[in-house]
Motif scaffolding. Structure first.
Motif, PDB file in Angstrom:
ATOM      1  N   GLU A  46      -9.566   1.523 -53.575  1.00 40.95           N
ATOM      2  CA  GLU A  46     -10.106   0.885 -54.782  1.00 40.95           C
ATOM      3  C   GLU A  46     -10.285   1.861 -55.935  1.00 40.95           C
ATOM      4  OE1 GLU A  46     -10.380  -2.393 -54.844  1.00 40.95           O
ATOM      5  OE2 GLU A  46      -9.752  -2.448 -52.745  1.00 40.95           O
ATOM      6  N   GLY A  47     -10.152   3.155 -55.650  1.00 35.63           N
ATOM      7  CA  GLY A  47     -10.272   4.160 -56.712  1.00 35.63           C
ATOM      8  C   GLY A  47     -11.686   4.378 -57.210  1.00 35.63           C
ATOM      9  N   ASP A  48     -12.694   4.052 -56.370  1.00 38.17           N
ATOM     10  CA  ASP A  48     -14.094   4.248 -56.755  1.00 38.17           C
ATOM     11  C   ASP A  48     -14.450   5.723 -56.603  1.00 38.17           C
ATOM     12  OD1 ASP A  48     -16.801   4.247 -57.219  1.00 38.17           O
ATOM     13  OD2 ASP A  48     -17.279   2.753 -55.665  1.00 38.17           O
ATOM     14  N   ILE A  49     -14.313   6.468 -57.676  1.00 38.00           N
ATOM     15  CA  ILE A  49     -14.510   7.913 -57.657  1.00 38.00           C
ATOM     16  C   ILE A  49     -15.967   8.299 -57.360  1.00 38.00           C
ATOM     17  CG2 ILE A  49     -14.956   8.357 -60.100  1.00 38.00           C
ATOM     18  CD1 ILE A  49     -12.413  10.209 -57.944  1.00 38.00           C
ATOM     19  N   SER A  50     -16.891   7.370 -57.485  1.00 41.58           N
ATOM     20  CA  SER A  50     -18.292   7.668 -57.157  1.00 41.58           C
ATOM     21  C   SER A  50     -18.470   7.926 -55.662  1.00 41.58           C
ATOM     22  CB  SER A  50     -19.217   6.533 -57.608  1.00 41.58           C
ATOM     23  OG  SER A  50     -19.012   5.375 -56.818  1.00 41.58           O
ATOM     24  N   GLN A  51     -17.484   7.521 -54.847  1.00 39.05           N
ATOM     25  CA  GLN A  51     -17.540   7.753 -53.404  1.00 39.05           C
ATOM     26  C   GLN A  51     -16.984   9.123 -53.018  1.00 39.05           C
ATOM     27  OE1 GLN A  51     -19.146   5.597 -51.465  1.00 39.05           O
ATOM     28  NE2 GLN A  51     -19.479   4.381 -53.317  1.00 39.05           N
ATOM     29  N   ASN A  52     -16.505   9.884 -53.998  1.00 40.66           N
ATOM     30  CA  ASN A  52     -15.901  11.190 -53.735  1.00 40.66           C
ATOM     31  C   ASN A  52     -16.990  12.251 -53.620  1.00 40.66           C
ATOM     32  OD1 ASN A  52     -13.858  13.033 -53.316  1.00 40.66           O
ATOM     33  ND2 ASN A  52     -13.550  13.405 -55.491  1.00 40.66           N
ATOM     34  N   VAL A  53     -17.586  12.361 -52.451  1.00 46.06           N
ATOM     35  CA  VAL A  53     -18.705  13.276 -52.226  1.00 46.06           C
ATOM     36  C   VAL A  53     -18.212  14.688 -51.931  1.00 46.06           C
ATOM     37  CG1 VAL A  53     -20.223  11.441 -51.394  1.00 46.06           C
ATOM     38  CG2 VAL A  53     -18.831  12.713 -49.766  1.00 46.06           C
ATOM     39  N   ASP A  54     -19.058  15.677 -52.203  1.00 48.27           N
ATOM     40  CA  ASP A  54     -18.748  17.059 -51.876  1.00 48.27           C
ATOM     41  C   ASP A  54     -18.831  17.258 -50.372  1.00 48.27           C
ATOM     42  OD1 ASP A  54     -18.403  18.043 -54.494  1.00 48.27           O
ATOM     43  OD2 ASP A  54     -20.574  18.202 -54.761  1.00 48.27           O
ATOM     44  N   MET A  55     -17.913  18.054 -49.839  1.00 48.05           N
ATOM     45  CA  MET A  55     -17.939  18.418 -48.434  1.00 48.05           C
ATOM     46  C   MET A  55     -18.545  19.803 -48.320  1.00 48.05           C
ATOM     47  SD  MET A  55     -16.615  15.670 -47.316  1.00 48.05           S
ATOM     48  CE  MET A  55     -16.670  16.082 -45.589  1.00 48.05           C
ATOM     49  N   LEU A  56     -19.098  20.102 -47.146  1.00 46.12           N
ATOM     50  CA  LEU A  56     -19.631  21.424 -46.846  1.00 46.12           C
ATOM     51  C   LEU A  56     -19.022  21.918 -45.535  1.00 46.12           C
ATOM     52  CD1 LEU A  56     -23.440  21.112 -47.699  1.00 46.12           C
ATOM     53  CD2 LEU A  56     -21.705  22.395 -48.952  1.00 46.12           C
ATOM     54  N   PRO A  57     -18.966  23.233 -45.341  1.00 42.24           N
ATOM     55  CA  PRO A  57     -18.442  23.753 -44.079  1.00 42.24           C
ATOM     56  C   PRO A  57     -19.218  23.177 -42.894  1.00 42.24           C
ATOM     57  CG  PRO A  57     -18.757  25.525 -45.649  1.00 42.24           C
ATOM     58  CD  PRO A  57     -19.374  24.297 -46.251  1.00 42.24           C
ATOM     59  N   GLY A  58     -18.496  22.816 -41.848  1.00 42.11           N
ATOM     60  CA  GLY A  58     -19.124  22.279 -40.644  1.00 42.11           C
ATOM     61  C   GLY A  58     -19.279  20.771 -40.642  1.00 42.11           C
ATOM     62  N   ASP A  59     -18.959  20.090 -41.757  1.00 46.54           N
ATOM     63  CA  ASP A  59     -19.070  18.633 -41.810  1.00 46.54           C
ATOM     64  C   ASP A  59     -18.098  17.979 -40.835  1.00 46.54           C
ATOM     65  OD1 ASP A  59     -21.033  18.660 -43.746  1.00 46.54           O
ATOM     66  OD2 ASP A  59     -19.726  18.019 -45.383  1.00 46.54           O
ATOM     67  N   ILE A  60     -18.477  16.800 -40.331  1.00 49.28           N
ATOM     68  CA  ILE A  60     -17.624  15.994 -39.468  1.00 49.28           C
ATOM     69  C   ILE A  60     -17.547  14.602 -40.075  1.00 49.28           C
ATOM     70  CG2 ILE A  60     -17.308  14.996 -37.166  1.00 49.28           C
ATOM     71  CD1 ILE A  60     -19.049  17.328 -36.102  1.00 49.28           C
ATOM     72  N   VAL A  61     -16.333  14.091 -40.274  1.00 47.43           N
ATOM     73  CA  VAL A  61     -16.127  12.746 -40.770  1.00 47.43           C
ATOM     74  C   VAL A  61     -15.580  11.901 -39.623  1.00 47.43           C
ATOM     75  CG1 VAL A  61     -14.828  11.303 -42.388  1.00 47.43           C
ATOM     76  CG2 VAL A  61     -15.764  13.498 -43.145  1.00 47.43           C
ATOM     77  N   ILE A  62     -16.265  10.797 -39.318  1.00 43.82           N
ATOM     78  CA  ILE A  62     -15.862   9.898 -38.235  1.00 43.82           C
ATOM     79  C   ILE A  62     -15.412   8.581 -38.855  1.00 43.82           C
ATOM     80  CG2 ILE A  62     -16.607   8.708 -36.147  1.00 43.82           C
ATOM     81  CD1 ILE A  62     -18.841  10.890 -35.930  1.00 43.82           C
ATOM     82  N   ILE A  63     -14.161   8.218 -38.598  1.00 42.85           N
ATOM     83  CA  ILE A  63     -13.588   6.993 -39.169  1.00 42.85           C
ATOM     84  C   ILE A  63     -13.343   6.007 -38.030  1.00 42.85           C
ATOM     85  CG2 ILE A  63     -11.718   6.003 -40.542  1.00 42.85           C
ATOM     86  CD1 ILE A  63     -11.198   8.945 -41.520  1.00 42.85           C
ATOM     87  N   PRO A  64     -14.119   4.900 -37.993  1.00 46.78           N
ATOM     88  CA  PRO A  64     -13.955   3.934 -36.893  1.00 46.78           C
ATOM     89  C   PRO A  64     -12.744   3.034 -37.089  1.00 46.78           C
ATOM     90  CG  PRO A  64     -15.626   3.164 -38.405  1.00 46.78           C
ATOM     91  CD  PRO A  64     -15.181   4.507 -38.920  1.00 46.78           C
ATOM     92  N   GLU A  65     -12.381   2.333 -36.025  1.00 49.04           N
ATOM     93  CA  GLU A  65     -11.317   1.344 -36.068  1.00 49.04           C
ATOM     94  C   GLU A  65     -11.920   0.013 -36.514  1.00 49.04           C
ATOM     95  OE1 GLU A  65      -7.922  -0.500 -33.071  1.00 49.04           O
ATOM     96  OE2 GLU A  65      -9.334   0.982 -32.332  1.00 49.04           O
ATOM     97  N   ALA A  66     -11.190  -0.737 -37.312  1.00 50.53           N
ATOM     98  CA  ALA A  66     -11.656  -2.046 -37.781  1.00 50.53           C
ATOM     99  C   ALA A  66     -11.596  -3.063 -36.622  1.00 50.53           C
ATOM    100  CB  ALA A  66     -10.797  -2.539 -38.938  1.00 50.53           C
ATOM    101  N   TRP A  67     -12.533  -4.009 -36.618  1.00 50.51           N
ATOM    102  CA  TRP A  67     -12.579  -5.047 -35.599  1.00 50.51           C
ATOM    103  C   TRP A  67     -12.056  -6.350 -36.186  1.00 50.51           C
ATOM    104  CZ3 TRP A  67     -13.785  -3.687 -30.744  1.00 50.51           C
ATOM    105  CH2 TRP A  67     -14.438  -2.477 -30.562  1.00 50.51           C
TER     106      TRP A  67
END
Length: 195
Positions: free
Chosen positions: A173-194
Motif C-alpha cells: 500500500e506504500g504506507d511509509i509510516s510503517q517503515n520503522v527503524d531496525m536495530l541490531p539483534g531485531d527479529i521479524v516474524i512473518i506469519p502465514e495467512a489463514w
C-alpha cells in the motif's frame, strides 16, 4: 524403609543465550567485529607484521606476534588500541590501524527475518537500516504471507519485547509510516495467512 523421591525432568531445551547488542539507539551505531570478517591490521613502520587476517569462528585472530587475540564484539578502534598494547611488549611505541572488509559482524548484531519472506535469513545490520531495507534484502513477502500481522522482537533493557508491524501496508500500500527503524539483534516474524 527408604523412600526414594525423584523430581520431574523436563524435556525442554534451555533457551538460547545470545549477547545483547550494544546498539540501543539508531543514531548511536558502532560496527562490531565478528567471525568471518576480514581485518586489515596495519602496524606503522612494521610491514612484516602487518597483513590481512580472517576472524575465525571462535572470534579470534592470530597475527605474527600476537596469538589468539579475541576480536569479536570489539570496534576496529578499540581493537587497534588493544593490539598496540600487546605489541608494545615487542615494539617501541607501535601505531596500529584496523580496517574491516568482507563484513559479517557478530551474530548478536544481525537482523533476522523468519516465516513468509521470499528468502528468510539473517542480514548484517547497517547503520540506519529500516524495515523497508530489510524487506528488500529478503526479497519481500511470499504470496501466502500475512504481513500485517507480523511481529518485531527486540531486546530493550535486557527484556524481549514484541511489537506489531504492518509489512503489507508498507510494501503493497506504500504506507511509509510503517517503515520503522531496525536495530541490531531485531527479529521479524512473518506469519502465514489463514485463508
Amino acid at each position: 524403609m527408604a523412600i526414594m523421591v525423584t523430581g520431574c525432568q523436563s524435556n525442554r531445551l534451555p533457551e538460547a543465550t545470545t549477547r545483547i547488542s550494544l546498539t540501543s539507539d539508531v543514531n548511536d551505531y558502532r560496527y562490531l567485529i565478528g567471525p568471518g570478517d576480514n581485518l586489515t591490521i596495519f602496524v606503522w613502520r612494521n610491514p612484516e607484521i602487518s597483513g590481512n587476517f580472517l576472524v575465525r569462528p571462535d572470534g579470534k585472530v592470530t597475527t605474527a606476534l600476537v596469538e589468539d587475540l579475541d576480536v569479536s564484539g570489539k570496534t576496529p578502534t578499540a581493537l587497534a588500541r588493544e593490539i598496540e598494547e600487546e605489541l608494545s611488549k615487542y615494539i617501541n611505541s607501535p601505531r596500529v590501524t584496523v580496517s574491516v572488509t568482507g563484513f559479517q559482524g557478530p551474530l548478536s548484531e544481525q537482523v533476522r527475518v523468519i516465516g513468509e519472506a521470499t528468502n528468510p535469513r539473517a542480514i548484517n545490520y547497517t547503520e540506519h537500516m529500516t524495515l523497508l531495507d530489510l524487506m528488500i534484502a529478503v526479497g519481500g513477502l511470499t504470496e501466502f504471507a500475512d504481513g500485517d500481522n507480523a511481529k518485531l522482537i527486540r531486546v530493550i533493557d535486557g527484556e524481549k519485547r514484541s511489537f506489531d508491524i504492518e509489512i503489507d501496508e508498507l510494501i503493497r500500500e506504500g504506507d511509509i509510516s510503517q517503515n520503522v527503524d531496525m536495530l541490531p539483534g531485531d527479529i521479524v516474524i512473518i506469519p502465514e495467512a489463514w485463508y
